[in-house]
Scaffold this motif. Structure first.
Motif, PDB file in Angstrom:
ATOM      1  N   ASN A  82       0.853  -1.173   0.000  1.00  0.00           N
ATOM      2  CA  ASN A  82       0.000   0.000   0.000  1.00  0.00           C
ATOM      3  C   ASN A  82       0.898   1.233   0.000  1.00  0.00           C
ATOM      4  N   LYS A  83       0.299   2.393  -0.193  1.00  0.00           N
ATOM      5  CA  LYS A  83       1.096   3.625  -0.082  1.00  0.00           C
ATOM      6  C   LYS A  83       0.514   4.474   1.033  1.00  0.00           C
ATOM      7  N   GLU A  84       1.039   4.278   2.236  1.00  0.00           N
ATOM      8  CA  GLU A  84       0.550   4.999   3.412  1.00  0.00           C
ATOM      9  C   GLU A  84       1.697   5.634   4.193  1.00  0.00           C
ATOM     10  N   ILE A  85       2.789   5.931   3.494  1.00  0.00           N
ATOM     11  CA  ILE A  85       3.921   6.563   4.190  1.00  0.00           C
ATOM     12  C   ILE A  85       4.468   7.730   3.365  1.00  0.00           C
ATOM     13  N   PHE A  86       5.119   8.628   4.081  1.00  0.00           N
ATOM     14  CA  PHE A  86       5.860   9.733   3.460  1.00  0.00           C
ATOM     15  C   PHE A  86       7.340   9.552   3.779  1.00  0.00           C
ATOM     16  N   HIS A  87       8.156  10.315   3.077  1.00  0.00           N
ATOM     17  CA  HIS A  87       9.560  10.355   3.485  1.00  0.00           C
ATOM     18  C   HIS A  87       9.700  11.114   4.802  1.00  0.00           C
ATOM     19  N   ILE A  88       9.046  12.273   4.876  1.00  0.00           N
ATOM     20  CA  ILE A  88       9.074  13.049   6.127  1.00  0.00           C
ATOM     21  C   ILE A  88       7.641  13.425   6.483  1.00  0.00           C
ATOM     22  N   LEU A  89       7.297  13.263   7.741  1.00  0.00           N
ATOM     23  CA  LEU A  89       5.982  13.696   8.229  1.00  0.00           C
ATOM     24  C   LEU A  89       6.206  14.675   9.379  1.00  0.00           C
ATOM     25  N   ILE A  90       5.814  15.936   9.126  1.00  0.00           N
ATOM     26  CA  ILE A  90       5.919  16.970  10.162  1.00  0.00           C
ATOM     27  C   ILE A  90       4.567  17.035  10.861  1.00  0.00           C
ATOM     28  N   ARG A  91       4.585  16.842  12.158  1.00  0.00           N
ATOM     29  CA  ARG A  91       3.322  16.770  12.888  1.00  0.00           C
ATOM     30  C   ARG A  91       3.054  18.049  13.672  1.00  0.00           C
ATOM     31  N   ASN A  92       1.768  18.424  13.666  1.00  0.00           N
ATOM     32  CA  ASN A  92       1.269  19.478  14.556  1.00  0.00           C
ATOM     33  C   ASN A  92       1.970  20.809  14.377  1.00  0.00           C
ATOM     34  N   CYS A  93       2.079  21.268  13.135  1.00  0.00           N
ATOM     35  CA  CYS A  93       2.609  22.623  13.015  1.00  0.00           C
ATOM     36  C   CYS A  93       1.458  23.621  12.914  1.00  0.00           C
ATOM     37  N   GLY A 128       3.775  23.638  18.176  1.00  0.00           N
ATOM     38  CA  GLY A 128       3.986  25.046  18.496  1.00  0.00           C
ATOM     39  C   GLY A 128       4.746  25.812  17.439  1.00  0.00           C
ATOM     40  N   ALA A 129       5.325  25.123  16.453  1.00  0.00           N
ATOM     41  CA  ALA A 129       6.118  25.836  15.449  1.00  0.00           C
ATOM     42  C   ALA A 129       5.215  26.368  14.337  1.00  0.00           C
ATOM     43  N   LEU A 130       5.526  27.541  13.890  1.00  0.00           N
ATOM     44  CA  LEU A 130       4.731  28.207  12.864  1.00  0.00           C
ATOM     45  C   LEU A 130       5.422  28.045  11.506  1.00  0.00           C
ATOM     46  N   VAL A 131       4.620  27.781  10.469  1.00  0.00           N
ATOM     47  CA  VAL A 131       5.183  27.653   9.127  1.00  0.00           C
ATOM     48  C   VAL A 131       5.351  29.036   8.518  1.00  0.00           C
ATOM     49  N   ARG A 142       7.528  22.121  -4.886  1.00  0.00           N
ATOM     50  CA  ARG A 142       8.719  21.976  -4.056  1.00  0.00           C
ATOM     51  C   ARG A 142       8.525  22.642  -2.697  1.00  0.00           C
ATOM     52  N   ALA A 143       9.025  21.993  -1.675  1.00  0.00           N
ATOM     53  CA  ALA A 143       8.938  22.553  -0.327  1.00  0.00           C
ATOM     54  C   ALA A 143       9.816  23.795  -0.255  1.00  0.00           C
ATOM     55  N   ASP A 144       9.252  24.872   0.261  1.00  0.00           N
ATOM     56  CA  ASP A 144       9.982  26.137   0.337  1.00  0.00           C
ATOM     57  C   ASP A 144       9.464  26.891   1.560  1.00  0.00           C
ATOM     58  N   PHE A 145       9.817  26.397   2.721  1.00  0.00           N
ATOM     59  CA  PHE A 145       9.293  27.019   3.945  1.00  0.00           C
ATOM     60  C   PHE A 145      10.220  26.730   5.126  1.00  0.00           C
ATOM     61  N   THR A 146       9.995  27.476   6.183  1.00  0.00           N
ATOM     62  CA  THR A 146      10.755  27.288   7.419  1.00  0.00           C
ATOM     63  C   THR A 146       9.776  27.092   8.563  1.00  0.00           C
ATOM     64  N   LEU A 147      10.116  26.190   9.465  1.00  0.00           N
ATOM     65  CA  LEU A 147       9.348  26.064  10.702  1.00  0.00           C
ATOM     66  C   LEU A 147      10.052  26.904  11.756  1.00  0.00           C
ATOM     67  N   LYS A 148       9.260  27.721  12.451  1.00  0.00           N
ATOM     68  CA  LYS A 148       9.873  28.590  13.461  1.00  0.00           C
ATOM     69  C   LYS A 148       9.114  28.468  14.766  1.00  0.00           C
ATOM     70  N   SER A 149       9.845  28.286  15.817  1.00  0.00           N
ATOM     71  CA  SER A 149       9.216  28.267  17.138  1.00  0.00           C
ATOM     72  C   SER A 149      10.136  28.992  18.104  1.00  0.00           C
ATOM     73  N   PRO A 150       9.603  29.396  19.253  1.00  0.00           N
ATOM     74  CA  PRO A 150      10.467  30.071  20.229  1.00  0.00           C
ATOM     75  C   PRO A 150      11.670  29.203  20.594  1.00  0.00           C
ATOM     76  N   ALA A 151      11.501  27.889  20.494  1.00  0.00           N
ATOM     77  CA  ALA A 151      12.590  26.990  20.895  1.00  0.00           C
ATOM     78  C   ALA A 151      13.644  26.822  19.805  1.00  0.00           C
ATOM     79  N   GLY A 152      13.348  27.319  18.570  1.00  0.00           N
ATOM     80  CA  GLY A 152      14.337  27.177  17.503  1.00  0.00           C
ATOM     81  C   GLY A 152      13.678  26.824  16.185  1.00  0.00           C
ATOM     82  N   THR A 153      14.486  26.386  15.229  1.00  0.00           N
ATOM     83  CA  THR A 153      14.008  26.049  13.890  1.00  0.00           C
ATOM     84  C   THR A 153      14.185  24.556  13.675  1.00  0.00           C
TER      85      THR A 153
END
Ligand SMILES: [Zn+2]
Length: 392
Positions: free
Chosen positions: A291-302, A355-358, A367-378
């Protein structure tokens, strides 16, 4: 004593990129050893030699061919390791003798050498050889068909690679191995040859589950009238499809190469002893489907800024590879595959972005072209598809 693949691994090869010249050097050495019978089966569209190696004196003929898709080299490497196994003289002589007294093994490593040279699925004519059984327009397909017709082997092993995004249904994990007893008709009837293939597949599955529990998938059994495996099954050769797939931390598929080696060798032993006949067909149908139920990267809860305000969402990303063949490397270009609630999906790599903001624009299939930013870092930053920063 278990058979240790490392003893037989051809250490000249440490990645996916084996060329026809590499193969020829190996074949020349095997020819000089005289343990295998080696013959030139014919030429590819661009004139590269396709080899047919055989060994054994048994009455059960088994035909194994690899890399009919040029960018699917894992099994070719496993076959080279198997050649080392059958050339050796050590504590496993009893196993060799059992296989070679009962079977005659025929190998066609790298059926598509032109595709291998370019690391492309298709041959130099632009033809997918595995859709050329009926049309017979590719010299490589004609060679395979001719060898099968001449030998009429009882068993066949159709050795491929599948993409890294294939997973096992319900597991959310990659499928480093997928198996199939290809159908012989469009009703997926269990013909006598297919029954044998089903039992061999079940034996391989049960054996490899110890190393990769829950990570073996079963391909769907839709009949493809133009494919070789399906037609060989129809013609009465018990045909087994083995697909090498993705595995976390193994981009060059060197562990998966070992799984291939282990699985094929175990299958040969089962056929030589006849033990495969004791396998249950129910176990075959219990192997979960691919099946196809996976990604290379999964960013959760942004946190995403949207027209409806800030929302919480997951981001699934997959890469495509830009190959640099002369240097045998590749660059990974990430695209956004999905956004939203991806809690039912798995991934090779998870990033918890709570808690990180896109910052940037997200668009599906771009193409992915973004940064995740949170008070704790990137946690991670993409520029034009490329990871320019990742906090490990
Ligand atoms: Zn393939």
């Amino acid at each position: 004593m278990p058979i240790d693949h490392n003893t037989y691994r051809d250490t000249n090869f440490t990645n996916r990129f084996i060329t026809h010249a590499d193969l020829q050097a190996k074949i020349n050495a095997l020819t000089a050893d005289g343990i295998f019978k080696v013959r030139q089966a014919g030429l590819s569209a661009q004139g590269r030699t396709i080899y047919h190696l055989s060994i054994g004196t048994g009455k059960t003929d088994i035909l194994l061919w690899s890399q009919m898709h040029g960018d699917e080299s894992t099994a070719t490497l496993a076959l080279l390791d198997l050649f080392n196994f059958f050339s050796a003289d050590d504590e496993h002589n009893g196993i060799r003798k059992q296989i070679l007294d009962n079977c005659t093994l025929h190998f066609i490593p790298m059926l598509n050498p032109d595709g291998a040279e370019m690391f492309t699925r298709r041959n130099a004519q632009g033809i997918d050889i595995n859709r050329d059984f009926l049309a017979e327009q590719s010299p490589e397909g004609r060679i395979l068909k001719q060898i099968q017709q001449q030998l009429q082997p009882e068993f066949g092993f159709n050795l491929h690679d599948q993409g890294p995004l294939w997973s096992v249904t319900g597991s959310r994990k990659p499928a480093p191995i997928a198996l199939l007893a290809p159908p012989a008709d469009d009703r997926a009837s269990v013909t006598p040859s297919r029954l044998k293939a089903i039992k061999v597949v079940t034996a391989i599955n049960n054996f490899l589950q110890e190393q990769i529990p829950g990570q073996i998938g079963r391909w769907d059994d839709t009949f493809e009238p133009r494919a070789f495996g399906d037609n060989f099954q129809r013609l009465g050769m018990a045909t087994v499809l083995i697909e090498a797939g993705g595995y976390a931390g193994d981009p060059e598929r060197q562990f998966v190469r070992k799984l291939n080696f282990d699985g094929i060798l175990f299958a040969l032993r089962q056929i030589a002893s006849g033990d495969y006949q004791n396998q249950s067909t129910d176990d075959y149908y219990r192997i979960p489907q691919n099946n196809k139920e996976i990604f290379h990267i999964l960013i959760r809860n942004c946190q995403l800024q949207t027209p409806g305000g800030v929302i919480s969402a997951d981001i699934g990303l997959n890469y495509s590879e830009q190959l640099d063949l002369p240097n045998q490397t590749s660059m990974l270009i990430y695209s956004i595959a999905d956004i939203g609630d991806l809690s039912t999906w798995g991934a090779y790599e998870y990033i918890d972005a709570s808690g990180a903001l896109v910052s940037g624009t997200l668009a599906i299939d771009y193409r992915a072209d973004f940064t995740l930013k949170s008070p704790a870092g990137t946690p991670i930053c993409f520029e034009n598809g490329i990871i320019v920063y990742k906090n490990n």
